[in-house]
Motif scaffolding. Structure first.
Motif, PDB file in Angstrom:
ATOM      1  N   GLY A  53       0.752 -14.529   2.750  1.00 23.27           N
ATOM      2  CA  GLY A  53       0.860 -12.825   3.437  1.00 23.27           C
ATOM      3  C   GLY A  53      -0.528 -11.853   3.280  1.00 23.27           C
ATOM      4  O   GLY A  53      -0.806 -11.990   2.069  1.00 23.27           O
ATOM      5  N   PRO A  54       0.539 -10.613   3.275  1.00 17.30           N
ATOM      6  CA  PRO A  54      -0.667  -9.321   3.216  1.00 17.30           C
ATOM      7  C   PRO A  54      -1.213  -9.766   2.272  1.00 17.30           C
ATOM      8  O   PRO A  54      -1.892  -9.167   1.857  1.00 17.30           O
ATOM      9  CB  PRO A  54       0.131  -8.138   4.051  1.00 17.30           C
ATOM     10  N   ASP A  64      -7.529   3.036  -3.865  1.00 19.24           N
ATOM     11  CA  ASP A  64      -6.670   4.447  -3.090  1.00 19.24           C
ATOM     12  C   ASP A  64      -6.715   3.277  -1.395  1.00 19.24           C
ATOM     13  O   ASP A  64      -6.044   4.211  -0.622  1.00 19.24           O
ATOM     14  CB  ASP A  64      -7.645   5.396  -2.914  1.00 19.24           C
ATOM     15  N   LEU A  65      -7.340   2.513  -1.128  1.00 18.73           N
ATOM     16  CA  LEU A  65      -7.549   2.052   0.551  1.00 18.73           C
ATOM     17  C   LEU A  65      -6.530   1.073   0.231  1.00 18.73           C
ATOM     18  O   LEU A  65      -5.894   1.520   1.964  1.00 18.73           O
ATOM     19  CB  LEU A  65      -8.844   1.298   0.450  1.00 18.73           C
ATOM     20  N   VAL A  66      -5.963   0.747  -0.383  1.00 21.01           N
ATOM     21  CA  VAL A  66      -4.748   0.151  -0.670  1.00 21.01           C
ATOM     22  C   VAL A  66      -3.611   0.857  -0.518  1.00 21.01           C
ATOM     23  O   VAL A  66      -2.753   0.434   1.167  1.00 21.01           O
ATOM     24  CB  VAL A  66      -4.589  -1.348  -1.531  1.00 21.01           C
ATOM     25  N   ALA A  67      -3.522   1.915  -1.508  1.00 24.17           N
ATOM     26  CA  ALA A  67      -2.557   2.678  -0.897  1.00 24.17           C
ATOM     27  C   ALA A  67      -2.276   3.244   0.542  1.00 24.17           C
ATOM     28  O   ALA A  67      -0.865   3.561   1.353  1.00 24.17           O
ATOM     29  CB  ALA A  67      -2.663   3.415  -2.239  1.00 24.17           C
ATOM     30  N   LEU A  68      -3.775   3.560   0.893  1.00 26.29           N
ATOM     31  CA  LEU A  68      -3.585   4.582   2.355  1.00 26.29           C
ATOM     32  C   LEU A  68      -3.670   3.431   3.070  1.00 26.29           C
ATOM     33  O   LEU A  68      -2.287   3.770   4.231  1.00 26.29           O
ATOM     34  CB  LEU A  68      -4.889   4.405   2.810  1.00 26.29           C
ATOM     35  N   PRO A 111       1.370   1.794   9.859  1.00 25.05           N
ATOM     36  CA  PRO A 111       2.357   0.570  10.290  1.00 25.05           C
ATOM     37  C   PRO A 111       1.432  -0.979  11.143  1.00 25.05           C
ATOM     38  O   PRO A 111      -0.176   0.055  10.707  1.00 25.05           O
ATOM     39  CB  PRO A 111       2.294   1.397  11.506  1.00 25.05           C
ATOM     40  N   GLY A 112       1.432  -1.251  10.040  1.00 22.59           N
ATOM     41  CA  GLY A 112       0.769  -2.930  10.544  1.00 22.59           C
ATOM     42  C   GLY A 112       0.168  -3.406   9.033  1.00 22.59           C
ATOM     43  O   GLY A 112       1.194  -3.062   8.161  1.00 22.59           O
ATOM     44  N   PRO A 113       0.330  -4.588   9.258  1.00 23.91           N
ATOM     45  CA  PRO A 113      -0.166  -5.354   7.954  1.00 23.91           C
ATOM     46  C   PRO A 113      -1.009  -5.091   7.185  1.00 23.91           C
ATOM     47  O   PRO A 113      -2.393  -4.006   8.312  1.00 23.91           O
ATOM     48  CB  PRO A 113      -1.030  -6.794   8.376  1.00 23.91           C
ATOM     49  N   ALA A 114      -0.635  -4.511   5.678  1.00 21.99           N
ATOM     50  CA  ALA A 114      -2.137  -3.989   5.065  1.00 21.99           C
ATOM     51  C   ALA A 114      -3.158  -4.552   5.008  1.00 21.99           C
ATOM     52  O   ALA A 114      -4.371  -4.193   4.908  1.00 21.99           O
ATOM     53  CB  ALA A 114      -1.513  -3.646   3.699  1.00 21.99           C
TER      54      ALA A 114
END
Length: 183
Positions: A28-29, A54-58, A63-66
């Protein structure tokens, strides 16, 4: 971001990198984020650990798969809008094609499979997904929270409904019911 060879900056290069990730990344994600980190942060050094966190946190906020959002953002930062489309297509198409072929195969040959085949596939999936999820080092708290006030904001969001003085928030936090003998 760190400098890497210019050959990595074309949309086709981004497509081939993400296609390889799409063909080899299972799970999964959360597992995908581990694969992205290993390939694009550690190996290729497209960005720093802090920038990736930071990008992952944003993307987890949206909404949606990170993992899809992180991949698209990495393609965008690497090669513009064409890179974003290339990253999305390269990472998403392999799983979409395999899923359609699997569904078509189950529709036509589902009765011919022995009963333990699907269970065996689940066991193999766990074995494939466990290393990127479990092997990821935890990001430093400062990379995700930023400053102390952000950490307090994040911490307060999890337990604030349980501390509220209201009819629902009093008593047992998980049910909102009063304890026996209390008023």
């Amino acid at each position: 971001m760190t400098d890497t060879p210019q050959t990595d900056r074309s949309p086709w290069a981004v497509f081939w990198i993400f296609l390889r990730l799409g063909l080899t990344s299972f799970g999964g994600p959360i597992a995908h984020l581990g694969y992205f980190r290993q390939e694009l942060v550690v190996r290729r050094q497209w960005l720093t650990e802090r920038s990736y966190a930071d990008l992952v946190a944003l993307c987890q906020f949206l909404p949606g798969p990170a993992s899809s959002q992180v991949g698209i953002a990495l393609g965008l930062s690497r090669s513009g809008y064409a890179g974003a489309l290339a990253a999305w297509a390269g990472f998403t198409l392999p799983s979409a094609v395999v899923l359609m072929l699997f569904a078509q195969g189950i529709t036509h040959y589902g009765d011919a499979l022995p009963t333990g085949v699907l269970h065996g596939l689940k066991v193999v999936a766990v074995a494939v997904v466990a290393p990127p999820v479990g092997g990821r080092p935890k990001p430093p708290p400062a990379a995700l929270a930023g400053r102390r006030r952000h950490q307090r904001l994040l911490d307060s969001g999890h337990s604030a409904p349980n501390r509220r003085k209201s009819a629902v928030g009093q008593g047992r936090p998980e049910t909102g019911l009063r304890k026996r003998g209390s008023r």
